[in-house]
Design a protein around this motif. Structure first.
Motif, PDB file in Angstrom:
ATOM      1  N   SER A 151       0.858  -1.189   0.000  1.00  0.00           N
ATOM      2  CA  SER A 151       0.000   0.000   0.000  1.00  0.00           C
ATOM      3  C   SER A 151       0.886   1.227   0.000  1.00  0.00           C
ATOM      4  CB  SER A 151      -0.926   0.010   1.218  1.00  0.00           C
ATOM      5  OG  SER A 151      -0.166   0.008   2.409  1.00  0.00           O
ATOM      6  N   GLY A 152       0.280   2.325  -0.365  1.00  0.00           N
ATOM      7  CA  GLY A 152       1.041   3.564  -0.351  1.00  0.00           C
ATOM      8  C   GLY A 152       0.327   4.668  -1.086  1.00  0.00           C
ATOM      9  N   VAL A 153       1.078   5.742  -1.287  1.00  0.00           N
ATOM     10  CA  VAL A 153       0.529   6.954  -1.876  1.00  0.00           C
ATOM     11  C   VAL A 153       1.372   7.353  -3.080  1.00  0.00           C
ATOM     12  CG1 VAL A 153       0.073   9.408  -1.471  1.00  0.00           C
ATOM     13  CG2 VAL A 153      -0.363   7.742   0.347  1.00  0.00           C
ATOM     14  N   ASN A 154       0.672   7.715  -4.143  1.00  0.00           N
ATOM     15  CA  ASN A 154       1.306   8.249  -5.345  1.00  0.00           C
ATOM     16  C   ASN A 154       0.832   9.683  -5.512  1.00  0.00           C
ATOM     17  OD1 ASN A 154       0.775   7.883  -8.891  1.00  0.00           O
ATOM     18  ND2 ASN A 154       2.689   8.353  -7.905  1.00  0.00           N
ATOM     19  N   THR A 155       1.770  10.581  -5.717  1.00  0.00           N
ATOM     20  CA  THR A 155       1.452  11.957  -6.058  1.00  0.00           C
ATOM     21  C   THR A 155       1.572  12.062  -7.572  1.00  0.00           C
ATOM     22  OG1 THR A 155       2.359  12.696  -3.951  1.00  0.00           O
ATOM     23  CG2 THR A 155       2.008  14.376  -5.635  1.00  0.00           C
TER      24      THR A 155
END
Length: 147
Positions: free
Chosen positions: A136-140
């Motif tokens: 899981s994680g975040v992409n900008t």
């Protein structure tokens, strides 16, 4: 037919899901050839077993890369200009035969100085065939705005 979402088309809380992909030893071998990462848990059953895994383990960065590809093959896609970065967590091993897919949730958006671009913050949850979150994680992501 692919739906293309521009900055104005997407809202906080909107969700896009990718199709699924079965991970194979060929994926692992090709990634190892490309990157030179031949750590034993990736390359042999014996090496994986020595570290407590039942099978060879896919490289974490391989899965992230495949998820980015799935994002760009989804029926609904962002009108992307460029990825500005990733913050990522590996939660569980991905083994050959596992089937992964990702759920992308828009958690933030902001305009930029340029009127033709905006920035989205997208939460990724990568699940296996048992709906267990494996990464899981975040992409900008910089995306186009409508003219």
């Amino acid at each position: 037919m692919t739906i293309l979402y521009f900055f104005e088309d997407i809202g906080i809380g909107d969700v896009i899901e990718t199709t699924s992909l079965t991970i194979t030893t060929d994926h692992i071998d090709r990634f190892a050839d490309l990157t030179g990462d031949r750590f034993e848990i990736h390359m042999s059953e014996e090496g994986a077993a020595q570290h407590g895994f039942p099978k060879r383990v896919a490289h974490g960065l391989l899965i992230l890369s495949l998820v980015d590809g799935l994002k760009n093959q989804a029926d609904a896609q962002f009108a992307a200009v460029a990825s500005l970065g990733w913050e990522w967590k590996f939660s569980a091993p991905v083994l050959p035969g596992d089937v992964i897919k990702a759920r992308m949730t828009v958690t933030g958006k902001r305009e930029t100085k340029r009127p033709d671009r905006g920035i989205l913050t997208i939460q990724f949850d990568v699940m296996n065939q048992d709906t267990k979150t494996v990464q899981s994680g975040v992409n900008t992501l910089m995306v186009r705005r409508k003219a």
